[in-house]
Structure formats: C-alpha cells, structure tokens
Design an enzyme around this catalytic site. Sequence first.
Site, PDB file in Angstrom:
ATOM      1  N   THR A 273      34.799  94.935  26.226  1.00 42.99           N
ATOM      2  CA  THR A 273      34.317  96.190  26.077  1.00 42.99           C
ATOM      3  C   THR A 273      35.549  96.800  26.106  1.00 42.99           C
ATOM      4  O   THR A 273      35.891  96.002  26.448  1.00 42.99           O
ATOM      5  CB  THR A 273      33.257  96.439  26.522  1.00 42.99           C
ATOM      6  OG1 THR A 273      31.926  96.631  25.955  1.00 42.99           O
ATOM      7  CG2 THR A 273      32.964  98.438  26.739  1.00 42.99           C
TER       8      THR A 273
ATOM      9  N   GLY B  74      24.539  95.905  28.583  1.00 43.50           N
ATOM     10  CA  GLY B  74      24.351  97.495  28.889  1.00 43.50           C
ATOM     11  C   GLY B  74      23.503  97.765  29.381  1.00 43.50           C
ATOM     12  O   GLY B  74      23.375  98.829  30.703  1.00 43.50           O
TER      13      GLY B  74
HETATM   14  N1  GLY Z   1      28.778  96.771  27.956  1.00 43.26           N
HETATM   15  C1  GLY Z   1      28.312  97.028  26.824  1.00 43.26           C
HETATM   16  C2  GLY Z   1      27.083  97.250  25.943  1.00 43.26           C
HETATM   17  O1  GLY Z   1      26.286  96.622  25.985  1.00 43.26           O
HETATM   18  O2  GLY Z   1      26.918  97.635  24.851  1.00 43.26           O
END
Ligand code: GLY
Length: 368
Positions: free
Chosen positions: A225, A279
């Site tokens: 990310t 996430g």
């Molecule tokens: N941290 C990025 C996601 O989980 O989409």
Amino acid sequence: MWLRSRLQLVPVFAAVATVALGLFTVPDSGGPTSAGSARSSGTSRPDTRGVVLAVHGGAGSALIREETSPEKEKAYRDGLAGALRAGQKVLRGGGSSVDAVEAAVRALEDNELFNAGKGAVFNEDAGHELDASIMRGSDQAAGAVAAVRNVRNPISAARLVMEKSRHVLMVGEGADDFAERHGLKPVTQDYYWTQRRWDALMKAKNPGRPQTKASRAEDEQAMGTVGAVAVDRRRDLAAATSTGGLTNKLAGRVGDSPIIGAGTYAKNDTVAASATGQGEVFIRGAATATISNLIEFDDMDVTSAAREVLIERLPRLGGDGGVIALGPDGEFAAPHSSQGLLHGYLTADGTIVTKIFLDESPPGARGR
Ligand code: GLY
C-alpha cells in the site's frame, strides 16, 4: 554485480540512498528542525527528527539484501525517492502539506512497483477496486474513496471528496462518477493490469503452482500500500494513503486505507499517520486514530505511540503491518510488526533517505 557485491560488504549506511538535494525552507521558529518533542513519556529512545515529508511503499516480507539485484534495489529506491522529490517540489514552492502528500502519493500510484493506481492488485474476480484517503491536520477535514474502478489517481479523487463535496467517504460507481464530473479523466480496468499482479492472482488461486520470478517479487510486497505524511512551513500536518487492497480479495471488500482513523489520520497537535498492513485489523484497532489519541490523552511522544499501536496492540488483534508517523516538530517513526516496511523520508535540510532492506529497518524498529 560489482555494486551488489560491494553492498554486501559495506554497512547499512552505504546502501541507504542519501541524496542531498539542497537547502529546503522549513517552518519558522519551532518548526521541524527544533530538537525534541514537547510530549515525551520518557520511555522511548530519540527517533529520527527534522523530517518534513515521508512516504511508504507497503509492508510485507522484507527485501533481502543478498537476494536483491542492483536493478531491483535501484527501482525501489528511485520509486520512493521520486515520490519524495515530487512532494519536496511542492513544499519548496510554498505549497501545503496536503499538496505535498497528494503529489507524493500520485507518484507512487503511477509507479507499477507499488500496489496502488497502476500496479494495483487483482480482486478474486480479476478486476481492480482501489481505495484512498487524505486528511488535513489543521481542521481535520478528510476525504476518501473506496472500491473505485476507473480512477487513475484515487488520492486525487479522495482530495476532491474532501474539498468539493459535503461528504467524507464515497464508494464504487458514485465515487467514479464524482471524480469524472470534477475533472479526473477516467481510465479503463486495463490501465491497472500488470504481469506481476496477474501472476500473484494466479498463485493465490493455485497455491501449488510453481512460482515465477515475478510472483516471488509480488510475495515480497504482499501487503503493499502507499502513503505519505508531511508538515509544511505553517506547521500544518497532512496524511494520505492509497491501495489496491489485497490480492484475491472479494469484490466489494474495503480495507483500512480509505477509513479515516484506521489507515489515515492527521491532527495538527498530534500526528500525521499513514498505515499499511492487514486492513481488517487496522480498522478494528482504529490504528492511526489510536496513535493520535495516545499522544493527546496519554502524553506519549510520536515514536512511543506509534510503537505501542503497531508493535503491541495490533499484533494482539492478529494483524501485522507498519505505519509512518510524523509529529508537528518533525519527529518521525516508522515502526512495523511485518518483516519489512518500504519507506523513505526527506529532512528539512533536503536530505532524502530510503529504507528497503530488512537490515535497514528490522521488525519492531522505530524507523531509523
Ligand atoms: N492495508 C491495505 C488493505 O488492507 O487494503
């Protein structure tokens, strides 16, 4: 080969791409160059200071120095340094921290090495859905988009939501339409396609399949990310985060990156923070807002607060990742519980530092 063998022999400093880019005007009295943080729990070692802009390119398995070709090392370092230069140009010209983080993240979104914009990973249905958010520390204004499918630079769409709508988070088709109506030229899904992300999807669907070189590279950034944090000469903080999410995620799944207080947070009195990692856990742990709250309510410094969340709390919820965190006085930390965290920073004197190898920022490190 010469460069590679030299890099194996010399200490970490030699591999850290440090580029003096000339004097950079920083905030006036009490700006990022001032030593120390007003807040300190007294429990943390001093961290990197004098930072005005930092970026990350994802958390995941570390890049191993001995197994990384000079070309690949250069590509990652150039990618991070290029994003820092894009933000630096903005700050040097008197632009705001919001302008700087948007410029830095756009550069990373346009670089297919990173899992955002061009180079975003595939969903389980072989489509792409992208998430992004941005936050301004001076008034805690924020904007975000989730599951967009036709925006080249989702971070710019997030900024449009912040500045041109009365909302904070827009999703799916409505967000794509909103971005186009406000001047962002749409792209087709083909725009995001890259061989290495395709190979990663195939591998995720067929775990027994022999790995290609490209899919091994993808493994290294399994949680990739991108993000940026900045402080400008007015001492205003900003943070931005953008992602393609997780390889083989369900269509419609949204991660932490567009969730204010999870993947992104900025508040002038406390911190600008951008996260990367699993996430779902960063949402459940309200990761970046908790860092800010620990600074505001528990009198922690930036480094201690970021470490507390990334190294202590999120792993207890079952998730690994990393964060870049920048205080209004230039205190910077990049702790991570994942093996690696690609990141870099720009200091007030114009020096750019990039960190891509495990030995440059081992897990649990403060980000130095
Ligand atoms: N941290 C990025 C996601 O989980 O989409």
